[in-house]
Scaffold this motif. Structure first.
Motif, PDB file in Angstrom:
ATOM      1  N   HIS A  56       0.828  -1.299  -0.033  1.00 54.56           N
ATOM      2  CA  HIS A  56       0.022  -0.044   0.184  1.00 54.56           C
ATOM      3  C   HIS A  56       0.882   1.245  -0.014  1.00 54.56           C
ATOM      4  O   HIS A  56       1.804   1.307   0.766  1.00 54.56           O
ATOM      5  CB  HIS A  56      -0.856  -0.020   1.228  1.00 54.56           C
ATOM      6  CG  HIS A  56      -1.847  -0.867   1.229  1.00 54.56           C
ATOM      7  ND1 HIS A  56      -3.041  -0.728   0.774  1.00 54.56           N
ATOM      8  CD2 HIS A  56      -2.107  -2.169   1.692  1.00 54.56           C
ATOM      9  CE1 HIS A  56      -4.042  -1.899   0.887  1.00 54.56           C
ATOM     10  NE2 HIS A  56      -3.310  -2.717   1.470  1.00 54.56           N
ATOM     11  N   GLU A  60      -1.791   4.751   3.182  1.00 54.09           N
ATOM     12  CA  GLU A  60      -2.866   4.454   2.393  1.00 54.09           C
ATOM     13  C   GLU A  60      -3.565   3.055   2.746  1.00 54.09           C
ATOM     14  O   GLU A  60      -4.440   2.576   2.370  1.00 54.09           O
ATOM     15  CB  GLU A  60      -2.986   4.552   0.972  1.00 54.09           C
ATOM     16  CG  GLU A  60      -2.576   6.097   0.490  1.00 54.09           C
ATOM     17  CD  GLU A  60      -2.713   6.400  -0.838  1.00 54.09           C
ATOM     18  OE1 GLU A  60      -3.162   5.531  -1.767  1.00 54.09           O
ATOM     19  OE2 GLU A  60      -2.080   7.341  -1.189  1.00 54.09           O
ATOM     20  N   GLU A  66      -2.979  -0.649   9.310  1.00 57.73           N
ATOM     21  CA  GLU A  66      -2.019   0.172   9.739  1.00 57.73           C
ATOM     22  C   GLU A  66      -1.945   0.118  11.115  1.00 57.73           C
ATOM     23  O   GLU A  66      -0.666   0.350  11.746  1.00 57.73           O
ATOM     24  CB  GLU A  66      -2.493   1.671   9.180  1.00 57.73           C
ATOM     25  CG  GLU A  66      -1.433   2.864   9.460  1.00 57.73           C
ATOM     26  CD  GLU A  66      -0.506   2.695   8.598  1.00 57.73           C
ATOM     27  OE1 GLU A  66       0.991   2.680   8.943  1.00 57.73           O
ATOM     28  OE2 GLU A  66      -0.641   2.846   7.459  1.00 57.73           O
TER      29      GLU A  66
END
Length: 196
Positions: A56, A60, A66
């Motif tokens: 990614h 993003e 994340e």
């Protein structure tokens, strides 16, 4: 500084008995002074692998990915609690791990397995050794195996019967083994940056 230990669990089944072992391990490390956190693959909810985290563009990746990447980077060590499905690994746990790679590097890992039968997930336990090594982790030699899981741990993850007594005898060595490697790896990372 307290050791940071992430405990991973990967069943998506509606009747998840292995969560008992995941809770037992998490609580066991916490009682020994670690910052232990249970990471439940079902709750994290990553999709079937399409793009790894590193694929990614920066900033993003999906929020859940994340967040988990940050936890992996901060962790000192990992425990993988795995059931055995048809002599193999749980697809939910394998899918979660495959979303990451470099985030696992240079940290020790331990494996705790379970099954409904008496072998305690031994075959899945064995498969995970090679998988985790390939993903850049040092896998400790100590292991935990619980089977039958429902005879070893009650619904709250508390030991019961002969199987629970066996877990209670095995856990201190298992934990001490991982803690030793956590301390060794953390000390080495502080002295010298990993070579890649």
């Amino acid at each position: 500084m307290a050791r940071s230990i992430l405990v991973f669990y990967g069943s998506y089944r509606s009747d998840r008995t292995g969560i008992r072992l995941a809770r037992y391990v998490t609580e066991g490390f916490a009682a020994r002074g670690a910052e232990a956190e249970l990471i439940d693959a079902q709750a994290v909810g990553l999709p079937m692998l399409d793009r790894m985290y590193k694929e990614h563009p920066k900033g993003e990746a999906p929020e859940a990915m994340e967040t988990l990447a940050g936890k992996l980077r901060r962790a000192d060590g990992f425990v993988f609690v795995t059931g055995e499905y048809n002599w193999g690994v749980q697809p939910g746990l394998k899918n979660l791990t495959d979303h990451f790679l470099e985030e696992w590097f240079w940290r020790p890992a331990a494996i705790a397995s379970y099954s409904a039968g008496r072998l305690g997930g031994a075959r899945a336990n064995l498969v995970w050794h090679g998988t985790l090594s390939e993903m850049g982790m040092l896998v400790i030699s100590s292991t935990l195996m619980a089977g039958p899981i429902t005879a070893a741990l009650d619904a709250e993850g508390k030991p019961t019967g002969d199987g629970g007594a066996a877990l209670e005898r095995a856990f201190p060595r298992f934990a001490a083994d991982l803690e030793w490697w956590v301390d060794a790896a953390r000390g080495q990372r502080e002295r010298q940056a990993p070579p890649y």
